[in-house]
Design a protein around this motif. Structure first.
Motif, PDB file in Angstrom:
ATOM      1  N   HIS A  98       5.089   3.738  -1.204  1.00 51.22           N
ATOM      2  CA  HIS A  98       5.865   5.327  -2.243  1.00 51.22           C
ATOM      3  C   HIS A  98       6.901   5.406  -2.755  1.00 51.22           C
ATOM      4  CE1 HIS A  98       2.006   4.804  -3.092  1.00 51.22           C
ATOM      5  NE2 HIS A  98       1.599   5.373  -2.337  1.00 51.22           N
ATOM      6  N   HIS A 156       2.154   6.186   3.819  1.00 57.52           N
ATOM      7  CA  HIS A 156       2.576   6.666   2.210  1.00 57.52           C
ATOM      8  C   HIS A 156       3.767   7.962   2.531  1.00 57.52           C
ATOM      9  CE1 HIS A 156      -0.628   4.757   2.011  1.00 57.52           C
ATOM     10  NE2 HIS A 156      -1.471   5.059   0.150  1.00 57.52           N
ATOM     11  N   HIS A 211       0.551  -3.539  -0.266  1.00 58.19           N
ATOM     12  CA  HIS A 211      -0.152  -2.111  -0.258  1.00 58.19           C
ATOM     13  C   HIS A 211      -1.163  -2.154  -1.149  1.00 58.19           C
ATOM     14  CE1 HIS A 211       0.446   2.917   0.532  1.00 58.19           C
ATOM     15  NE2 HIS A 211      -0.449   2.419  -0.904  1.00 58.19           N
ATOM     16  N   HIS A 236      -5.892  -0.118  -1.472  1.00 56.97           N
ATOM     17  CA  HIS A 236      -6.659   0.526  -0.807  1.00 56.97           C
ATOM     18  C   HIS A 236      -8.533  -0.101  -1.207  1.00 56.97           C
ATOM     19  CE1 HIS A 236      -4.945   4.080   0.252  1.00 56.97           C
ATOM     20  NE2 HIS A 236      -3.859   3.347  -0.674  1.00 56.97           N
ATOM     21  N   ASP A 261      -1.341  -1.156  -4.865  1.00 52.61           N
ATOM     22  CA  ASP A 261      -1.919   0.622  -4.153  1.00 52.61           C
ATOM     23  C   ASP A 261      -3.737   0.306  -5.714  1.00 52.61           C
ATOM     24  OD1 ASP A 261      -2.212   2.489  -3.892  1.00 52.61           O
ATOM     25  OD2 ASP A 261      -0.688   3.489  -4.935  1.00 52.61           O
TER      26      ASP A 261
HETATM   27 FE   FE2 Z   1      -1.715   4.176  -1.934  1.00 52.40          FE
END
Ligand code: FE2
Length: 430
Positions: free
Chosen positions: A243, A211, A58, A60, A310
């Motif tokens: 999450h 998410h 996970h 970004h 993340d």
């Molecule tokens: Fe995220």
């Protein structure tokens, strides 16, 4: 048998010692003690840990390394981070994102990461991030598996063009369907978004990674809908809830019903410990909640749990260095996973569990697996989490692709300071 590469005298994550690993034609062909064979390249692991690569399930990548652009997150909250990202999106180019992402991929590989699942924001009519990361995925393919998730950051219903853009992104080759039901306008819209996105994934034969319930609100229960839609559409084993932080605040009785539903649906779970210990509980005084989902309970129920990173240096998180062992270290602490077995499991959460969540083929240290490995300057998986040590050698498809010199000394489990000769870990020609 003539091998291309042999690693000698390794400790494996399951605790086996003095193991030799022989590789040929990008595959692992032998894992045994006292391997008698020749190889073009021989690496003496000297009793250190050899593992399949670290996996980040996970991330970004469209936002990474953008810290401070156009400003810093003052409140430290998830919502200010989303607003700040909204300010950056229209002023960044495809080239800006490619440059940052490639820099991050280089760092990730040097830290022993072999695969990353990155969400890419599709709430942007020009699909700047999608264009950039599809290009990056191709450029890094020889040394890193990059899997992309079409992520409607502003809500697939809340943003008027998000669904159209999500379909466009999938048509362009994005791999996985994302979502963010807790950010839709109402609970009902959140549930509708889960249904719609799972239907899109089912129609295309894709995986889902949403998410889900990244909130301190115990009534944020979209994971229940995610489990239901997964069952209804026959998506078992292909859907991940990322999450899931609201679960930390839910009523125990409700959770006693919820977790079996998640098991029934074959959902996977990806907590992101560094980010959620930082973002959650910002409205609390004291006691202040920890902001991590129920890792132990999900794991013990049989759900595959992998830890994700993340964010690294972006609108949500100012720190990070592409180290999945930092992530495991934080997950271990927040989840109070302190027994020997629990700590070893935390290493699995950033390696084989996350590989399974991503659906990676040929991952592992068994004969027939891809010859992708990392040599750590640590005696075992627990010491790796404790020290977050130097990644001495990274191997991909049977070839050395990154090497870092050993630190001069490090304190091993028995209190002995090892003095190392960096030359010992350089591949030698036989
Ligand atoms: Fe995220």
């Amino acid at each position: 048998m003539q091998f291309d590469l042999i690693i000698k005298n390794a400790v494996l994550p399951d605790g086996r010692e003095h193991m030799d690993i022989g590789c040929k034609d990008s595959l692992i062909c032998a894992v045994e003690r006292g391997l008698k064979a020749e190889a073009g390249t021989v690496i003496d692991a000297a009793g250190y840990l050899v593992s399949p690569p670290l996996i980040d399930p996970h991330f970004h990548m469209d936002a990474t390394l953008s810290l401070g652009n156009p400003r810093l997150n003052q409140s430290g909250t998830l919502l200010e981070g989303i607003n700040l990202w909204g300010e950056l999106k229209p002023i960044q180019s495809v080239d800006d994102i490619i440059k940052r992402a490639l820099a991050y991929c280089d760092l990730a590989v040097s830290m022993g990461i072999g695969a990353i699942r990155s969400h890419v924001d599709i709430c942007d009519d020009s699909l700047t991030g999608v264009q950039a990361l599809i290009e990056v995925r191709a450029q890094v393919a020889d040394y890193l598996d990059l899997q992309l998730v079409a992520f409607p950051q502003d809500g697939v219903l809340r943003d008027p063009t998000a669904e159209v853009n999500l379909i466009r992104a999938l048509d362009m080759g994005v791999d996985v369907v994302g979502g963010i039901p807790h950010f839709e306008r109402t609970m009902a819209d959140g549930a509708t978004s889960v249904r719609r996105l799972c239907e899109i994934a089912a129609a295309r034969g894709l995986m889902v990674d949403m998410h889900c319930d990244e909130s301190d609100d115990p009534l944020s229960r979209h994971v229940e809908t995610l489990a239901f839609e997964t069952q209804r559409l026959g998506l078992q084993g292909r859907v991940t809830g990322s999450h899931l932080t609201s679960m930390h605040s839910m009523d125990n009785y409700y959770v006693s019903k919820l977790i079996p539903l998640m098991v029934e649906a074959g959902l996977h779970a990806v907590p992101n410990p560094l980010i959620n210990i930082m973002l959650q509980g910002r409205h609390d005084t004291y006691p202040k909640r920890r902001g991590q989902t129920r890792v132990r309970e999900l794991r013990d129920a049989g759900i595959v749990v992998g830890f994700g990173s993340d964010c690294v240096m972006d609108p949500w998180y100012s720190l990070g260095k592409a180290d999945m062992l930092d992530v495991a270290h934080m997950g271990l602490h927040v989840g109070q996973l302190s027994s020997r077995d629990d700590m070893r499991w935390c290493f699995d959460a950033v390696t084989k569990n996350s590989a399974r969540i991503m659906g990676l083929e040929g991952y592992g240290l068994e004969v027939g697996c891809q010859a992708n490995m990392v040599l750590f300057q640590a005696r075992d998986a627990i010491e790796a989490i404790r020290l977050r040590p130097t990644r001495l050698v990274t191997i991909r498809h049977g070839k050395v692709i990154a090497r870092t010199e050993a630190t001069i000394s490090h304190l091993s489990l028995d209190g002995r300071a090892d003095t190392l000769n960096p030359a010992d870990f350089a591949p030698s020609s036989a």
